[in-house]
Write a protein that holds these residues in place. Structure first.
Motif, PDB file in Angstrom:
ATOM      1  N   ILE A 195     -14.025 -17.018  62.329  1.00 53.84           N
ATOM      2  CA  ILE A 195     -15.226 -16.283  62.745  1.00 53.84           C
ATOM      3  C   ILE A 195     -15.094 -15.874  64.206  1.00 53.84           C
ATOM      4  N   GLY A 196     -14.657 -16.828  65.038  1.00 59.16           N
ATOM      5  CA  GLY A 196     -14.457 -16.522  66.453  1.00 59.16           C
ATOM      6  C   GLY A 196     -13.379 -15.478  66.666  1.00 59.16           C
ATOM      7  N   VAL A 197     -12.259 -15.608  65.921  1.00 56.20           N
ATOM      8  CA  VAL A 197     -11.169 -14.637  66.027  1.00 56.20           C
ATOM      9  C   VAL A 197     -11.650 -13.241  65.652  1.00 56.20           C
ATOM     10  N   THR A 198     -12.371 -13.155  64.533  1.00 57.00           N
ATOM     11  CA  THR A 198     -12.837 -11.855  64.032  1.00 57.00           C
ATOM     12  C   THR A 198     -13.783 -11.177  65.011  1.00 57.00           C
ATOM     13  N   ILE A 199     -14.705 -11.939  65.590  1.00 53.40           N
ATOM     14  CA  ILE A 199     -15.625 -11.370  66.579  1.00 53.40           C
ATOM     15  C   ILE A 199     -14.842 -10.802  67.759  1.00 53.40           C
ATOM     16  N   GLY A 200     -13.835 -11.562  68.209  1.00 53.52           N
ATOM     17  CA  GLY A 200     -13.008 -11.103  69.318  1.00 53.52           C
ATOM     18  C   GLY A 200     -12.235  -9.842  68.980  1.00 53.52           C
ATOM     19  N   LYS A 201     -11.672  -9.782  67.765  1.00 54.81           N
ATOM     20  CA  LYS A 201     -10.883  -8.622  67.353  1.00 54.81           C
ATOM     21  C   LYS A 201     -11.759  -7.375  67.173  1.00 54.81           C
ATOM     22  N   ILE A 202     -12.906  -7.547  66.506  1.00 56.35           N
ATOM     23  CA  ILE A 202     -13.795  -6.406  66.269  1.00 56.35           C
ATOM     24  C   ILE A 202     -14.340  -5.855  67.584  1.00 56.35           C
ATOM     25  N   SER A 203     -14.716  -6.748  68.486  1.00 54.12           N
ATOM     26  CA  SER A 203     -15.304  -6.312  69.765  1.00 54.12           C
ATOM     27  C   SER A 203     -14.306  -5.570  70.640  1.00 54.12           C
ATOM     28  N   THR A 204     -13.010  -5.728  70.364  1.00 51.46           N
ATOM     29  CA  THR A 204     -11.986  -5.021  71.150  1.00 51.46           C
ATOM     30  C   THR A 204     -11.308  -3.917  70.332  1.00 51.46           C
ATOM     31  N   GLY A 205     -11.910  -3.556  69.178  1.00 50.40           N
ATOM     32  CA  GLY A 205     -11.431  -2.413  68.402  1.00 50.40           C
ATOM     33  C   GLY A 205     -10.083  -2.592  67.746  1.00 50.40           C
ATOM     34  N   GLN A 206      -9.739  -3.808  67.315  1.00 49.35           N
ATOM     35  CA  GLN A 206      -8.416  -4.061  66.735  1.00 49.35           C
ATOM     36  C   GLN A 206      -8.438  -4.151  65.208  1.00 49.35           C
ATOM     37  N   VAL A 207      -9.567  -3.801  64.559  1.00 47.98           N
ATOM     38  CA  VAL A 207      -9.689  -3.941  63.113  1.00 47.98           C
ATOM     39  C   VAL A 207      -9.725  -2.573  62.436  1.00 47.98           C
ATOM     40  N   GLU A 208      -8.746  -2.321  61.538  1.00 52.08           N
ATOM     41  CA  GLU A 208      -8.704  -1.111  60.728  1.00 52.08           C
ATOM     42  C   GLU A 208      -9.526  -1.355  59.458  1.00 52.08           C
ATOM     43  N   ILE A 209     -10.582  -0.571  59.252  1.00 52.20           N
ATOM     44  CA  ILE A 209     -11.571  -0.870  58.218  1.00 52.20           C
ATOM     45  C   ILE A 209     -11.004  -0.834  56.800  1.00 52.20           C
ATOM     46  N   LEU A 210     -10.429   0.286  56.359  1.00 52.08           N
ATOM     47  CA  LEU A 210     -10.009   0.419  54.960  1.00 52.08           C
ATOM     48  C   LEU A 210      -8.905  -0.571  54.571  1.00 52.08           C
ATOM     49  N   PRO A 211      -7.829  -0.686  55.340  1.00 51.73           N
ATOM     50  CA  PRO A 211      -6.813  -1.693  54.979  1.00 51.73           C
ATOM     51  C   PRO A 211      -7.391  -3.106  54.935  1.00 51.73           C
ATOM     52  N   THR A 212      -8.327  -3.388  55.838  1.00 53.99           N
ATOM     53  CA  THR A 212      -8.931  -4.715  55.875  1.00 53.99           C
ATOM     54  C   THR A 212      -9.736  -4.986  54.613  1.00 53.99           C
ATOM     55  N   ILE A 213     -10.501  -4.005  54.149  1.00 48.24           N
ATOM     56  CA  ILE A 213     -11.304  -4.158  52.931  1.00 48.24           C
ATOM     57  C   ILE A 213     -10.413  -4.459  51.730  1.00 48.24           C
ATOM     58  N   ILE A 214      -9.286  -3.760  51.635  1.00 45.84           N
ATOM     59  CA  ILE A 214      -8.362  -3.959  50.512  1.00 45.84           C
ATOM     60  C   ILE A 214      -7.819  -5.389  50.519  1.00 45.84           C
ATOM     61  N   VAL A 215      -7.382  -5.852  51.676  1.00 50.53           N
ATOM     62  CA  VAL A 215      -6.814  -7.200  51.795  1.00 50.53           C
ATOM     63  C   VAL A 215      -7.889  -8.257  51.534  1.00 50.53           C
ATOM     64  N   VAL A 216      -9.115  -7.997  51.973  1.00 52.91           N
ATOM     65  CA  VAL A 216     -10.219  -8.943  51.764  1.00 52.91           C
ATOM     66  C   VAL A 216     -10.546  -9.083  50.282  1.00 52.91           C
ATOM     67  N   ILE A 217     -10.577  -7.976  49.557  1.00 54.13           N
ATOM     68  CA  ILE A 217     -10.845  -8.025  48.113  1.00 54.13           C
ATOM     69  C   ILE A 217      -9.801  -8.896  47.415  1.00 54.13           C
ATOM     70  N   ALA A 218      -8.551  -8.710  47.795  1.00 51.66           N
ATOM     71  CA  ALA A 218      -7.478  -9.536  47.227  1.00 51.66           C
ATOM     72  C   ALA A 218      -7.694 -11.013  47.562  1.00 51.66           C
ATOM     73  N   SER A 219      -8.170 -11.284  48.772  1.00 51.41           N
ATOM     74  CA  SER A 219      -8.406 -12.659  49.212  1.00 51.41           C
ATOM     75  C   SER A 219      -9.478 -13.348  48.381  1.00 51.41           C
ATOM     76  N   LEU A 220     -10.536 -12.627  48.090  1.00 47.45           N
ATOM     77  CA  LEU A 220     -11.646 -13.191  47.326  1.00 47.45           C
ATOM     78  C   LEU A 220     -11.221 -13.589  45.921  1.00 47.45           C
ATOM     79  N   ILE A 221     -10.247 -12.877  45.378  1.00 48.01           N
ATOM     80  CA  ILE A 221      -9.752 -13.182  44.034  1.00 48.01           C
ATOM     81  C   ILE A 221      -8.737 -14.329  44.067  1.00 48.01           C
TER      82      ILE A 221
END
Length: 263
Positions: A195-221
């Protein structure tokens, strides 16, 4: 985005998250090199280390959450261990995730390589098998656990990891926590850290939305599936799988680092 790249990202996320649920890590130690090397190997545009660390950071949140939910009734989630290490790792991971924007791409890879090498060494240190007491209580040095978790949080936050690939060998070899408790509790600690890592990454613009969504869906499964299999697998096998994976990825990243130095 091409459907073939979507498939590649999904498979990378699925494999990393399956292993994460199985051996009690967030999956970034596996996903980071795969996201960095596999797309360009297959002819797609390469993600930068900053982008890969951002994708990995968000993926770890969902992979570890799925694993924790699978272990919630197992009796292996130790509150004392989770709280003593979770708060420290959260603070450290936020600082590391936020500060990673100040590092170069080679700097991020170097941090990853050093962390992976340390994890390999820890995994191969001989240790006695620690069993749980009859009442399920575990004795740990809270200050030592908190201090180590803070250091791991800062380091892992830089590469977008929750830090479990370091926390697991530390919990096994230094804190001498039973393997099953380590696997389950490290998932909870890594969830807090991510959670801390993600907040830091998002606040500094290091997260690509679409690739992240794809990887997250795979993670949930994949993560809950890995956790179910991990419960039925011998602890020696789980430690062996983790050691081999960390060792292989450490070797690959160091080859890349050395090549960049030579060129």
């Amino acid at each position: 985005m091409e459907w073939t790249l979507i498939l590649v990202l999904f498979l990378v996320g699925f494999f990393g998250s399956f292993i994460s649920g199985m051996v009690g890590i967030g999956g970034a130690i596996i996903n980071y090199p795969m996201l960095l090397f596999i797309p360009p190997l297959l002819g797609f545009a390469a993600f930068t280390p900053h982008q890969v660390s951002g994708i990995s950071a968000v993926q770890v949140v969902f992979a570890t959450l799925g694993g924790v939910l699978s272990y919630r009734k197992s009796g292996y989630l130790n509150k004392k261990v989770i709280l003593s290490m979770g708060i420290s790792v959260l603070i450290g991971s936020f600082l590391g995730g936020f500060g990673s924007n100040l590092l170069s791409e080679h700097g991020i890879n170097l941090v990853y390589g050093i962390l992976a090498m340390i994890a390999v060494v820890l995994m191969f240190i001989p240790r006695k098998n620690v069993e749980m007491s009859a009442d399920g209580q575990i004795s740990i040095n809270v200050w030592l656990a908190s201090g180590l978790a803070f250091i791991v949080g800062i380091s892992a936050g830089i590469v977008g990891a929750g830090g479990a690939f370091l926390l697991v060998p530390i919990m096994l070899t230094i804190l001498k926590i039973p393997t099953r408790v380590t696997i389950a509790s490290s998932l909870a600690i890594t969830f807090i850290s991510s959670i801390g890592v993600t907040i830091g990454k998002i606040s500094t613009g290091q997260v690509e939305i679409l690739p992240t969504i794809i990887v997250v869906i795979a993670s949930l499964i994949a993560s809950p599936l890995g956790a179910k299999i991990g419960k039925k697998t011998k602890t020696q096998v789980l430690r062996g799988i983790l050691a081999v994976l960390i060792g292989f990825t450490a070797l690959k990243i160091w080859i890349t680092i050395i090549k960049s130095w030579i060129s």
